[in-house]
Design an enzyme around this catalytic site. Structure first.
Site, PDB file in Angstrom:
ATOM      1  CG  ASP A 172       2.278 -10.122   3.843  1.00 52.11           C
ATOM      2  OD1 ASP A 172       2.366  -9.717   5.015  1.00 52.11           O
ATOM      3  OD2 ASP A 172       1.494  -9.627   3.006  1.00 52.11           O
ATOM      4  CG  ASP A 190      -3.439  -8.931   6.514  1.00 54.23           C
ATOM      5  OD1 ASP A 190      -4.608  -9.188   6.794  1.00 54.23           O
ATOM      6  OD2 ASP A 190      -2.546  -8.776   7.376  1.00 54.23           O
ATOM      7  CG  ASP A 237       0.194  -8.295  -0.628  1.00 56.43           C
ATOM      8  OD1 ASP A 237       0.827  -8.396   0.453  1.00 56.43           O
ATOM      9  OD2 ASP A 237      -0.876  -7.665  -0.723  1.00 56.43           O
TER      10      ASP A 237
END
Length: 224
Positions: free
Chosen positions: A12, A14, A171
């Site tokens: 991922d 960001d 995250d």
């Protein structure tokens, strides 16, 4: 040379690969300041960055996507962010070292984000990652966004790697859901924004890491 049990590693963007929250929060606080409202503290808005514009507008204004003001605020947020994509955004500490070691081992890695191509592609280029990432897939690259597995599967096809022999790192719980649905092993990046209500321990990931450096032990378990 280091060897890995994995054929490809996907991240991922960001909150996992890069710490982009400073610029996302700045674009959000511009909205508040323009309306003579007090900006929100960075630490308060940081977790909301995990959900992009939707999350940040919820944190700043307490509104959801069905609010009549949402579309106007979102478009203004996008304009603010597009004008200052790469002011304070940077790779998380030790992430560049990890990417270097994967490059040296000829281990393909890519990016799968829900961020729109409008922002992903220039940001990845500004961060010097566009020639290193074997596949960069955004939220609007395919017909679906995460938690649907298609963006991750598309990244694996572009990288010409078997998803079942790959690893996805994110995250947010949707990253784990998408990675598992794509048949990959999953890693919860507990050092990231982790903005969903469930803690990383509840996401069902195969691994949890508290720093990018801990990924080394997973990607290269047997150093040669």
């Amino acid at each position: 040379m280091k060897q890995s049990p994995y054929h490809g590693i996907f991240f991922d963007l960001d909150g996992t690969l890069a710490d982009t929250a400073p610029d996302l929060v700045a674009a959000t606080n511009q909205l508040l300041i323009a309306r003579n409202l007090a900006p929100k503290p960075y630490e308060f808005l940081r977790p909301y960055a995990s959900a992009g514009a939707r999350g940040l507008l919820e944190g700043a204004f307490g509104i959801s996507t069905d609010h009549p003001d949402f579309a106007v605020l979102r478009d203004e947020f996008f304009a603010n962010y597009e004008n200052a994509l790469h002011v304070e955004s940077k790779l998380f500490e030790d992430m560049d070292s990890l990417l270097d070691q994967m490059d040296q081992a000829n281990l393909p890695w890519g990016i799968v984000t829900n961020k729109s191509e409008r922002f992903t592609n220039p940001l990845v280029e500004l961060m010097g990652l566009h020639k290193r990432s074997v596949s960069t897939v955004s939220g609007d690259t395919t017909a679906h966004a995460k938690p649907h597995p298609e963006p991750i599967l598309h990244a694996a096809r572009l990288a010409n790697v078997d998803p079942s022999k790959s690893l996805y790192v994110g995250d947010d719980i949707r990253d784990v859901v998408a990675g598992k649905a794509a048949g990959m092993k999953t890693v919860a990046a507990a050092y990231g924004y982790c903005g969903c209500k469930e803690p990383p321990e509840a996401w069902g990931a195969d691994y949890i890491v508290n720093s990018p450096l801990e990924l080394l032990q997973i990607i290269f378990p047997n150093k040669v």
